[in-house]
Design an enzyme around this catalytic site. Structure first.
Site, mmCIF file in Angstrom:
data_model
loop_
_atom_site.group_PDB
_atom_site.id
_atom_site.type_symbol
_atom_site.label_atom_id
_atom_site.label_comp_id
_atom_site.label_asym_id
_atom_site.label_seq_id
_atom_site.Cartn_x
_atom_site.Cartn_y
_atom_site.Cartn_z
ATOM 1 N N GLU A 131 0.745 -1.369 -0.054
ATOM 2 C CA GLU A 131 0.082 0.063 0.018
ATOM 3 C C GLU A 131 0.672 1.252 -0.110
ATOM 4 O OE1 GLU A 131 -3.478 2.018 2.843
ATOM 5 O OE2 GLU A 131 -2.273 0.293 3.432
ATOM 6 N N CYS A 178 -5.770 -2.779 2.455
ATOM 7 C CA CYS A 178 -5.633 -2.655 3.852
ATOM 8 C C CYS A 178 -6.985 -2.998 4.478
ATOM 9 C CB CYS A 178 -5.130 -1.171 4.471
ATOM 10 S SG CYS A 178 -4.300 -1.274 5.961
ATOM 11 N N LYS A 183 -9.016 3.077 -2.973
ATOM 12 C CA LYS A 183 -9.476 2.616 -1.761
ATOM 13 C C LYS A 183 -10.990 3.396 -1.475
ATOM 14 C CE LYS A 183 -7.462 1.953 2.841
ATOM 15 N NZ LYS A 183 -6.218 2.304 3.642
#
EC number: 3.5.5.1
Length: 348
Positions: free
Chosen positions: A69, A190, A156
């Site tokens: 990430e 994540c 995200k």
């Protein structure tokens, strides 16, 4: 499993763990997850480091390489950006300016370079970046094929905690799963991986190689990755950074809030990158020792074997009881009427 020595990178040990497949009746894919630190506030140097790591992975036969990430642009661990409820500081705003300057445009020259790298080393590349769209930043994953083509991106959709002050929210238009010669590849970033509806959307798109770039190095992360592999009947490739305090700028330029006693060698993110099979078996990792290339040969026949028991959007689904709607169109805060619409409404 074998440990293959590799050159030292940034004074940290680096090695590849390789789990060799033993079933020749089904295709295998050699996959590598990269566990390494960004060179913070220095995007050109980080791109150079990414190429060195990609070349090393390719030299061991990697066909798919997954980076952590926010590898390009950086994960601003420990920073508050000068924010408290009802207050923002001038220093925090300057910190955001520098972070914004380290991000990349998509498309843009850095994307072109990443595409060229994927083509040069003949690998499929999944890269975590900080994307700059005007003055809003997104935590994004970029996908490239082995011919050097940029395939697309995933933004995200839900930043975690204080991430929400620096990153925007992706919409349903960037939840791709790409059908490639290696298998169907997608990614969630994540703590998105804790969102069951997002996972279900990806399962419905047929994901087979589920990439999970992360910034979470806690032991409990491994449980999430194992669950996803079992739930989705897919391979899970989780890549995290391994960072020490010295990988970030020194104070006072960069301050880790509440941890001012850190030494330069203090570990601030311990990695834990891992590769897990559809049966929940750990194929490689987790590694908590340092920067590393962590690799395994994926026996794609394992997917069908796992789906025989449990296909979450197939024979184990109950759509007449439980169903999901995904709004997968792009959403913009501003819409402009088209020229043709204006022409139609004009007096003749």
């Amino acid at each position: 499993m074998a440990l293959v020595p590799t050159p030292v990178v940034n004074e940290g040990p680096m090695f590849a763990e390789v789990d060799m497949g033993d079933n020749s009746s089904t295709p295998t894919v050699r996959a590598t997850v990269v566990q390494a630190s960004t060179i913070f506030y220095d995007t050109p140097a980080t791109l150079d480091k990414a190429e060195r790591l990609l070349a090393e992975a390719a030299s061991y036969g990697a066909q798919l390489v997954v980076f952590p990430e926010a590898f390009i642009g950086g994960y601003p661990r420990g920073s508050t950006f000068g924010v408290s409820i009802g207050n923002r500081t001038a220093k925090g705003k300057e910190e955001f300016r520098k972070y914004h300057a380290s991000a990349i445009d998509v498309p843009g020259p850095e994307v072109d370079r990443l595409a060229a790298m994927a083509g040069k080393y003949k690998v499929y590349l999944v890269m975590g970046v900080i994307e700059r769209d005007g003055y809003t930043l997104y935590c994004t994953v970029l996908f490239f094929d082995s011919q050097g083509h940029y395939l697309g991106k995933h933004r995200k959709i839900m930043p975690t905690a204080l991430e929400r002050i620096i990153w925007g929210f992706g919409d349903g238009s960037t939840i791709p799963v790409y059908d490639t010669p290696l298998g169907k590849i997608g990614a969630a970033i994540c703590w998105e991986n804790r969102m069951p509806l997002l996972r279900t959307a990806m399962y419905a798109k047929g994901i087979e190689i589920y990439c999970a770039p992360t910034a979470d190095s806690r032991d409990v992360w491994q449980a999430s990755m194992t669950h996803i592999a079992l739930e989705g009947g897919c391979f899970v490739l989780s890549a995290n950074q391994f960072c020490r305090r010295k990988d970030y700028p020194p104070p006072p330029e960069y301050v880790f809030s509440g941890t001012e006693d850190l030494t330069p060698d203090s570990i601030v993110c311990a990695g834990g990158s891992v590769i897990i099979s559809p049966s929940g078996a750990v194929l490689a990792g987790p590694n908590y020792e340092g920067e590393a290339l962590i690799s395994a040969d994926l026996d794609l026949g394992e997917i069908a074997r796992a789906k025989f028991d449990f296909d979450v959007v197939g024979h184990y689904a109950r759509p007449e009881v439980l169903s999901l709607i995904v709004r997968d169109h792009a959403v913009s805060p501003v819409s402009f009427t088209s020229t043709s619409s204006k022409a139609e409404s004009s007096p003749k």
